[in-house]
Design a protein around this motif. Sequence first.
Motif, PDB file in Angstrom:
ATOM      1  N   PRO A 174       0.805  -1.234   0.000  1.00  0.00           N
ATOM      2  CA  PRO A 174       0.000   0.000   0.000  1.00  0.00           C
ATOM      3  C   PRO A 174       0.829   1.271   0.000  1.00  0.00           C
ATOM      4  CG  PRO A 174      -0.099  -1.104   2.133  1.00  0.00           C
ATOM      5  CD  PRO A 174       0.551  -2.060   1.192  1.00  0.00           C
ATOM      6  N   ARG A 175       2.117   1.153   0.320  1.00  0.00           N
ATOM      7  CA  ARG A 175       2.998   2.340   0.290  1.00  0.00           C
ATOM      8  C   ARG A 175       3.608   2.568  -1.081  1.00  0.00           C
ATOM      9  NH1 ARG A 175       6.796  -0.145   4.648  1.00  0.00           N
ATOM     10  NH2 ARG A 175       6.357  -1.821   3.159  1.00  0.00           N
ATOM     11  N   CYS A 176       3.361   1.646  -2.028  1.00  0.00           N
ATOM     12  CA  CYS A 176       3.949   1.769  -3.375  1.00  0.00           C
ATOM     13  C   CYS A 176       3.228   2.876  -4.141  1.00  0.00           C
ATOM     14  CB  CYS A 176       3.837   0.442  -4.115  1.00  0.00           C
ATOM     15  SG  CYS A 176       4.631   0.462  -5.739  1.00  0.00           S
ATOM     16  N   LYS A 177       3.919   3.954  -4.437  1.00  0.00           N
ATOM     17  CA  LYS A 177       3.296   5.135  -5.029  1.00  0.00           C
ATOM     18  C   LYS A 177       3.723   5.418  -6.460  1.00  0.00           C
ATOM     19  CE  LYS A 177       1.166   5.928  -1.175  1.00  0.00           C
ATOM     20  NZ  LYS A 177      -0.280   5.587  -1.092  1.00  0.00           N
ATOM     21  N   VAL A 178       4.790   4.791  -6.934  1.00  0.00           N
ATOM     22  CA  VAL A 178       5.262   5.091  -8.288  1.00  0.00           C
ATOM     23  C   VAL A 178       5.898   3.853  -8.908  1.00  0.00           C
ATOM     24  CG1 VAL A 178       7.534   5.910  -7.526  1.00  0.00           C
ATOM     25  CG2 VAL A 178       6.576   6.749  -9.693  1.00  0.00           C
ATOM     26  N   HIS A 193      17.614  -1.772 -29.720  1.00  0.00           N
ATOM     27  CA  HIS A 193      17.949  -1.232 -28.401  1.00  0.00           C
ATOM     28  C   HIS A 193      17.577   0.241 -28.260  1.00  0.00           C
ATOM     29  CE1 HIS A 193      20.515  -4.851 -28.695  1.00  0.00           C
ATOM     30  NE2 HIS A 193      20.244  -4.947 -27.412  1.00  0.00           N
ATOM     31  N   LEU A 194      16.982   0.820 -29.303  1.00  0.00           N
ATOM     32  CA  LEU A 194      16.504   2.199 -29.221  1.00  0.00           C
ATOM     33  C   LEU A 194      14.975   2.268 -29.311  1.00  0.00           C
ATOM     34  CD1 LEU A 194      19.146   4.016 -31.480  1.00  0.00           C
ATOM     35  CD2 LEU A 194      19.088   3.873 -28.977  1.00  0.00           C
ATOM     36  N   GLN A 195      14.327   1.130 -29.233  1.00  0.00           N
ATOM     37  CA  GLN A 195      12.863   1.101 -29.322  1.00  0.00           C
ATOM     38  C   GLN A 195      12.194   1.405 -27.979  1.00  0.00           C
ATOM     39  OE1 GLN A 195      11.928  -2.822 -30.757  1.00  0.00           O
ATOM     40  NE2 GLN A 195      12.728  -2.442 -32.832  1.00  0.00           N
ATOM     41  N   GLN A 196      12.897   1.137 -26.879  1.00  0.00           N
ATOM     42  CA  GLN A 196      12.284   1.184 -25.554  1.00  0.00           C
ATOM     43  C   GLN A 196      12.542   2.513 -24.836  1.00  0.00           C
ATOM     44  OE1 GLN A 196      14.837  -0.911 -26.299  1.00  0.00           O
ATOM     45  NE2 GLN A 196      13.766  -2.771 -26.895  1.00  0.00           N
ATOM     46  N   SER A 197      11.606   2.844 -23.962  1.00  0.00           N
ATOM     47  CA  SER A 197      11.753   4.027 -23.113  1.00  0.00           C
ATOM     48  C   SER A 197      11.309   3.657 -21.700  1.00  0.00           C
ATOM     49  CB  SER A 197      10.906   5.188 -23.633  1.00  0.00           C
ATOM     50  OG  SER A 197      11.270   5.539 -24.954  1.00  0.00           O
ATOM     51  N   MET A 198      11.682   4.499 -20.751  1.00  0.00           N
ATOM     52  CA  MET A 198      11.215   4.337 -19.373  1.00  0.00           C
ATOM     53  C   MET A 198      10.505   5.606 -18.931  1.00  0.00           C
ATOM     54  SD  MET A 198      13.898   2.153 -17.120  1.00  0.00           S
ATOM     55  CE  MET A 198      14.485   0.551 -17.680  1.00  0.00           C
ATOM     56  N   ILE A 199       9.408   5.409 -18.222  1.00  0.00           N
ATOM     57  CA  ILE A 199       8.577   6.533 -17.815  1.00  0.00           C
ATOM     58  C   ILE A 199       8.049   6.293 -16.407  1.00  0.00           C
ATOM     59  CG2 ILE A 199       6.419   5.582 -18.766  1.00  0.00           C
ATOM     60  CD1 ILE A 199       5.896   8.492 -19.835  1.00  0.00           C
ATOM     61  N   LEU A 200       7.842   7.378 -15.669  1.00  0.00           N
ATOM     62  CA  LEU A 200       7.336   7.301 -14.298  1.00  0.00           C
ATOM     63  C   LEU A 200       5.812   7.298 -14.317  1.00  0.00           C
ATOM     64  CD1 LEU A 200       9.780   9.906 -12.722  1.00  0.00           C
ATOM     65  CD2 LEU A 200       9.859   7.424 -12.421  1.00  0.00           C
ATOM     66  N   VAL A 201       5.231   6.337 -13.612  1.00  0.00           N
ATOM     67  CA  VAL A 201       3.777   6.198 -13.567  1.00  0.00           C
ATOM     68  C   VAL A 201       3.314   6.195 -12.113  1.00  0.00           C
ATOM     69  CG1 VAL A 201       1.787   4.812 -14.221  1.00  0.00           C
ATOM     70  CG2 VAL A 201       3.833   4.822 -15.679  1.00  0.00           C
ATOM     71  N   PRO A 202       2.636   7.233 -11.654  1.00  0.00           N
ATOM     72  CA  PRO A 202       2.047   7.182 -10.314  1.00  0.00           C
ATOM     73  C   PRO A 202       1.053   6.032 -10.234  1.00  0.00           C
ATOM     74  CG  PRO A 202       2.050   9.427 -11.167  1.00  0.00           C
ATOM     75  CD  PRO A 202       2.427   8.533 -12.314  1.00  0.00           C
ATOM     76  N   MET A 203       1.109   5.257  -9.154  1.00  0.00           N
ATOM     77  CA  MET A 203       0.287   4.052  -9.063  1.00  0.00           C
ATOM     78  C   MET A 203      -1.202   4.355  -8.902  1.00  0.00           C
ATOM     79  SD  MET A 203       2.189   1.438  -9.587  1.00  0.00           S
ATOM     80  CE  MET A 203       1.354   0.007  -8.883  1.00  0.00           C
ATOM     81  N   ASP A 204      -1.542   5.587  -8.539  1.00  0.00           N
ATOM     82  CA  ASP A 204      -2.957   5.933  -8.408  1.00  0.00           C
ATOM     83  C   ASP A 204      -3.531   6.511  -9.700  1.00  0.00           C
ATOM     84  OD1 ASP A 204      -1.692   8.374  -8.418  1.00  0.00           O
ATOM     85  OD2 ASP A 204      -2.536   9.090  -6.524  1.00  0.00           O
TER      86      ASP A 204
END
Length: 410
Positions: A174-178, A193-204
């Motif tokens: 329940p403390r997992c927020k992102v 190896h240039l197809q992928q990206s990383m992005i931040l997603v708030p869990m709510d």
Amino acid sequence: MIYQMSGKVSVLKSRLEDFMDRHVYPNEERFYREAEELGPWKVYPVIEELKPLAKEAGLWNLFLPESEHGAGLSNLEYAPLCEVMGRSHLAPEVFNCSAPDTGNMEVLARYGTAEHEERWLKPLLAGEIRSCFAMTEPAVASSDATNIESRIVRDGDDYVINGRKWYTTNATDPRCKVAIFMGKTDPDNPNRHLQQSMILVPMDTPGVKVLRPLPVFGFYGVPDRASEVIFENVRVPASNMLLGEGRGFEIAQGRLGPGRIHHCMRLIGLAERTLEKMCIRAASRVAFGKAVSEQTVTQERIAESRIMIEQSRLLTLNAAHLMDTVGNKQARAEIAMIKVAVPNMACRVVDWAIQVHGGGGTSNDFGLTAAYATARLLRIADGPDEVHRNQIARLELRKYYNRPPASAAE
């Protein structure tokens, strides 16, 4: 390479060992009980009670190298401290040094913006929230990260995310927020190896749904909270993108280097603790008229365990030294070596300890089944043995590509 601990590291190690004796080991039984009774969707009170004590003792965030946020330790200096923490499943989170939060904090510290640091890194460093890392997918062989099918599509000032992930550690907490989410922004790029990206997603965020916890050998909360998560038309601001489109694989390599070596350091500590349990049990049990410790087969297993632990420790210290001195890329062979050697060593040591404990070893009264689950999981979690062996072989063969063939006389 012979490693001599600095005065600073020796002091920290002594304080860690004292904390483990006074606070961690006496609370392990309670920790396992809470994990079993409360399950993967709850916070375990014992951890929250011990975290302030770890902060007061100055044993908080030791993992971050060369950072204003941590203890400023190199990988080599952190190794013996991480080993001590690895002796107990309870310890790493108590000291805010547990996966996947450590890897995620390193990503945010290295690749995040000032806004990312303020919103996510600071509360993670304070132990106020937790995070997850969403990369592995059930529909593809995720040992090859270029197989990932999840999509991250630009739509005006936002990105829209779709995908199904599993073994997303911490997602049920329940403390997992992102979440740090890996997906494809450019699936048609000829460079895979240039197809992928990383992005931040708030869990709510609407569209994020934690479907279920995934047991690891029947354990739902120990060694981790593995989870399956669906992302359906999840919309986040474009500013949540890390580094930029197409740099996900680059970030993954930067993240997994230190994370992989931390797992190995902890496993060495777990193997040491397991060998101690094996020796104590063997000396205290009598079978067929003499102590189990006097049986030759038991002595051979104890001796082999000691040899393998020492070999693994030296390999890991060497990898840490090279990461500090020549960088993760140049140390990739050594990192791959320990990822094969250390989990296999730990599996063997724990298996022998279970055998010495008899039927009791297959329960979790002695913590051995949870230890085995941890060791066996790590032969897959940071890349399967087969992938690491292939990489080691390719790097080894590369040394000989331009050499003339040897003659029969040679």
